[in-house]
Design a protein around this motif. Structure first.
Motif, PDB file in Angstrom:
ATOM      1  N   MET A   1     -30.058  42.262 -56.162  1.00 32.77           N
ATOM      2  CA  MET A   1     -29.372  41.604 -55.073  1.00 32.77           C
ATOM      3  C   MET A   1     -27.991  42.214 -54.853  1.00 32.77           C
ATOM      4  SD  MET A   1     -30.098  39.256 -53.022  1.00 32.77           S
ATOM      5  CE  MET A   1     -29.321  38.372 -51.768  1.00 32.77           C
ATOM      6  N   ARG A   2     -27.275  42.473 -55.923  1.00 29.56           N
ATOM      7  CA  ARG A   2     -25.939  43.064 -55.831  1.00 29.56           C
ATOM      8  C   ARG A   2     -26.002  44.388 -55.083  1.00 29.56           C
ATOM      9  NH1 ARG A   2     -23.887  47.270 -58.447  1.00 29.56           N
ATOM     10  NH2 ARG A   2     -25.545  47.418 -59.955  1.00 29.56           N
ATOM     11  N   GLU A   3     -26.945  45.231 -55.470  1.00 24.76           N
ATOM     12  CA  GLU A   3     -27.061  46.542 -54.839  1.00 24.76           C
ATOM     13  C   GLU A   3     -27.516  46.435 -53.393  1.00 24.76           C
ATOM     14  OE1 GLU A   3     -29.588  48.364 -57.773  1.00 24.76           O
ATOM     15  OE2 GLU A   3     -27.877  49.438 -58.624  1.00 24.76           O
ATOM     16  N   ASN A   4     -28.351  45.443 -53.078  1.00 23.15           N
ATOM     17  CA  ASN A   4     -28.777  45.233 -51.690  1.00 23.15           C
ATOM     18  C   ASN A   4     -27.593  44.924 -50.790  1.00 23.15           C
ATOM     19  OD1 ASN A   4     -31.449  45.631 -52.392  1.00 23.15           O
ATOM     20  ND2 ASN A   4     -31.916  43.462 -52.493  1.00 23.15           N
ATOM     21  N   ASP A   5     -26.570  44.283 -51.341  1.00 18.59           N
ATOM     22  CA  ASP A   5     -25.363  43.976 -50.578  1.00 18.59           C
ATOM     23  C   ASP A   5     -24.356  45.121 -50.614  1.00 18.59           C
ATOM     24  OD1 ASP A   5     -25.934  41.423 -49.519  1.00 18.59           O
ATOM     25  OD2 ASP A   5     -25.546  40.503 -51.461  1.00 18.59           O
ATOM     26  N   GLY A   6     -24.702  46.211 -51.289  1.00 23.71           N
ATOM     27  CA  GLY A   6     -23.822  47.377 -51.346  1.00 23.71           C
ATOM     28  C   GLY A   6     -22.622  47.201 -52.248  1.00 23.71           C
ATOM     29  N   LEU A   7     -22.747  46.321 -53.246  1.00 26.39           N
ATOM     30  CA  LEU A   7     -21.630  46.042 -54.147  1.00 26.39           C
ATOM     31  C   LEU A   7     -21.721  46.870 -55.420  1.00 26.39           C
ATOM     32  CD1 LEU A   7     -21.559  42.140 -53.980  1.00 26.39           C
ATOM     33  CD2 LEU A   7     -20.160  43.739 -52.677  1.00 26.39           C
ATOM     34  N   THR A   8     -20.588  47.369 -55.854  1.00 31.54           N
ATOM     35  CA  THR A   8     -20.517  48.007 -57.160  1.00 31.54           C
ATOM     36  C   THR A   8     -20.449  46.905 -58.222  1.00 31.54           C
ATOM     37  OG1 THR A   8     -18.099  48.044 -57.250  1.00 31.54           O
ATOM     38  CG2 THR A   8     -19.194  49.943 -56.184  1.00 31.54           C
ATOM     39  N   LEU A   9     -20.603  47.294 -59.461  1.00 34.18           N
ATOM     40  CA  LEU A   9     -20.482  46.320 -60.548  1.00 34.18           C
ATOM     41  C   LEU A   9     -19.104  45.663 -60.552  1.00 34.18           C
ATOM     42  CD1 LEU A   9     -22.283  48.311 -63.363  1.00 34.18           C
ATOM     43  CD2 LEU A   9     -23.045  46.131 -62.414  1.00 34.18           C
ATOM     44  N   LYS A  10     -18.070  46.451 -60.318  1.00 33.39           N
ATOM     45  CA  LYS A  10     -16.698  45.908 -60.325  1.00 33.39           C
ATOM     46  C   LYS A  10     -16.470  44.968 -59.142  1.00 33.39           C
ATOM     47  CE  LYS A  10     -14.447  48.664 -63.533  1.00 33.39           C
ATOM     48  NZ  LYS A  10     -13.231  48.609 -64.270  1.00 33.39           N
ATOM     49  N   GLU A  11     -17.056  45.276 -57.988  1.00 32.81           N
ATOM     50  CA  GLU A  11     -16.930  44.389 -56.835  1.00 32.81           C
ATOM     51  C   GLU A  11     -17.662  43.078 -57.091  1.00 32.81           C
ATOM     52  OE1 GLU A  11     -16.510  47.825 -53.386  1.00 32.81           O
ATOM     53  OE2 GLU A  11     -18.501  47.082 -53.949  1.00 32.81           O
ATOM     54  N   PHE A  12     -18.840  43.172 -57.704  1.00 28.75           N
ATOM     55  CA  PHE A  12     -19.588  41.968 -58.050  1.00 28.75           C
ATOM     56  C   PHE A  12     -18.774  41.119 -59.025  1.00 28.75           C
ATOM     57  CE2 PHE A  12     -22.884  39.624 -60.430  1.00 28.75           C
ATOM     58  CZ  PHE A  12     -23.555  39.017 -59.380  1.00 28.75           C
ATOM     59  N   GLU A  13     -18.104  41.771 -59.970  1.00 30.29           N
ATOM     60  CA  GLU A  13     -17.243  41.050 -60.917  1.00 30.29           C
ATOM     61  C   GLU A  13     -16.107  40.348 -60.181  1.00 30.29           C
ATOM     62  OE1 GLU A  13     -14.461  41.828 -64.857  1.00 30.29           O
ATOM     63  OE2 GLU A  13     -15.171  43.564 -63.733  1.00 30.29           O
ATOM     64  N   ALA A  14     -15.482  41.042 -59.231  1.00 26.88           N
ATOM     65  CA  ALA A  14     -14.368  40.449 -58.492  1.00 26.88           C
ATOM     66  C   ALA A  14     -14.806  39.203 -57.717  1.00 26.88           C
ATOM     67  CB  ALA A  14     -13.762  41.482 -57.542  1.00 26.88           C
ATOM     68  N   ILE A  15     -16.026  39.220 -57.212  1.00 25.53           N
ATOM     69  CA  ILE A  15     -16.533  38.100 -56.415  1.00 25.53           C
ATOM     70  C   ILE A  15     -17.025  36.949 -57.286  1.00 25.53           C
ATOM     71  CG2 ILE A  15     -18.384  37.405 -54.831  1.00 25.53           C
ATOM     72  CD1 ILE A  15     -18.063  40.194 -53.528  1.00 25.53           C
ATOM     73  N   THR A  16     -17.764  37.269 -58.352  1.00 28.46           N
ATOM     74  CA  THR A  16     -18.411  36.217 -59.150  1.00 28.46           C
ATOM     75  C   THR A  16     -17.676  35.854 -60.436  1.00 28.46           C
ATOM     76  OG1 THR A  16     -19.757  37.796 -60.391  1.00 28.46           O
ATOM     77  CG2 THR A  16     -20.698  36.912 -58.336  1.00 28.46           C
ATOM     78  N   GLY A  17     -16.848  36.755 -60.921  1.00 31.22           N
ATOM     79  CA  GLY A  17     -16.176  36.517 -62.194  1.00 31.22           C
ATOM     80  C   GLY A  17     -17.001  36.922 -63.407  1.00 31.22           C
ATOM     81  N   ILE A  18     -18.200  37.479 -63.163  1.00 32.15           N
ATOM     82  CA  ILE A  18     -19.042  37.948 -64.272  1.00 32.15           C
ATOM     83  C   ILE A  18     -18.643  39.390 -64.583  1.00 32.15           C
ATOM     84  CG2 ILE A  18     -21.391  38.421 -65.079  1.00 32.15           C
ATOM     85  CD1 ILE A  18     -22.372  36.318 -63.051  1.00 32.15           C
ATOM     86  N   CYS A  19     -18.250  39.634 -65.819  1.00 36.44           N
ATOM     87  CA  CYS A  19     -17.797  40.955 -66.252  1.00 36.44           C
ATOM     88  C   CYS A  19     -18.808  42.032 -65.874  1.00 36.44           C
ATOM     89  CB  CYS A  19     -17.588  40.929 -67.760  1.00 36.44           C
ATOM     90  SG  CYS A  19     -17.078  42.495 -68.454  1.00 36.44           S
ATOM     91  N   TYR A  20     -18.310  43.156 -65.343  1.00 33.65           N
ATOM     92  CA  TYR A  20     -19.205  44.219 -64.886  1.00 33.65           C
ATOM     93  C   TYR A  20     -20.100  44.750 -65.995  1.00 33.65           C
ATOM     94  CZ  TYR A  20     -16.260  47.890 -66.910  1.00 33.65           C
ATOM     95  OH  TYR A  20     -15.582  48.693 -67.779  1.00 33.65           O
ATOM     96  N   SER A  21     -19.611  44.797 -67.227  1.00 33.27           N
ATOM     97  CA  SER A  21     -20.434  45.317 -68.314  1.00 33.27           C
ATOM     98  C   SER A  21     -21.585  44.356 -68.636  1.00 33.27           C
ATOM     99  CB  SER A  21     -19.593  45.600 -69.563  1.00 33.27           C
ATOM    100  OG  SER A  21     -18.981  44.419 -70.027  1.00 33.27           O
ATOM    101  N   LEU A  22     -21.333  43.056 -68.534  1.00 30.92           N
ATOM    102  CA  LEU A  22     -22.406  42.086 -68.743  1.00 30.92           C
ATOM    103  C   LEU A  22     -23.436  42.180 -67.620  1.00 30.92           C
ATOM    104  CD1 LEU A  22     -20.697  38.811 -69.996  1.00 30.92           C
ATOM    105  CD2 LEU A  22     -22.391  40.185 -71.179  1.00 30.92           C
ATOM    106  N   THR A  23     -22.969  42.316 -66.387  1.00 34.35           N
ATOM    107  CA  THR A  23     -23.895  42.457 -65.259  1.00 34.35           C
ATOM    108  C   THR A  23     -24.798  43.659 -65.472  1.00 34.35           C
ATOM    109  OG1 THR A  23     -22.340  41.404 -63.745  1.00 34.35           O
ATOM    110  CG2 THR A  23     -24.067  42.748 -62.752  1.00 34.35           C
TER     111      THR A  23
END
Length: 67
Positions: A1-23
């Motif tokens: 889902m993250r990639e479908n929205d064109g988000l990097t791991l760090k962007e997903f972290e900024a939005i959700t608060g879930i650490c990029y390494s955990l994602t």
């Protein structure tokens, strides 16, 4: 889902608060998703973060549109 929205791991972290390494570990099946993060991910999937995603996309395009 993250990639479908064109988000990097760090962007997903900024939005959700879930650490990029955990994602990354979750996505690669190397770690089981915690109950807390499962709820956040479900909220993301059902669209509760769409405003933040759309804002980020506008910023990436180089401009923010004020309503």
């Amino acid at each position: 889902m993250r990639e479908n929205d064109g988000l990097t791991l760090k962007e997903f972290e900024a939005i959700t608060g879930i650490c990029y390494s955990l994602t990354s570990r979750y996505e690669n099946g190397k770690k089981k998703v915690s109950p807390k993060h499962r709820e956040i991910i479900i909220s993301f999937i059902v669209g509760e973060y769409m405003e933040a995603v759309n804002l980020l996309k506008q910023e990436k395009k180089g401009g923010i549109i004020d309503d």
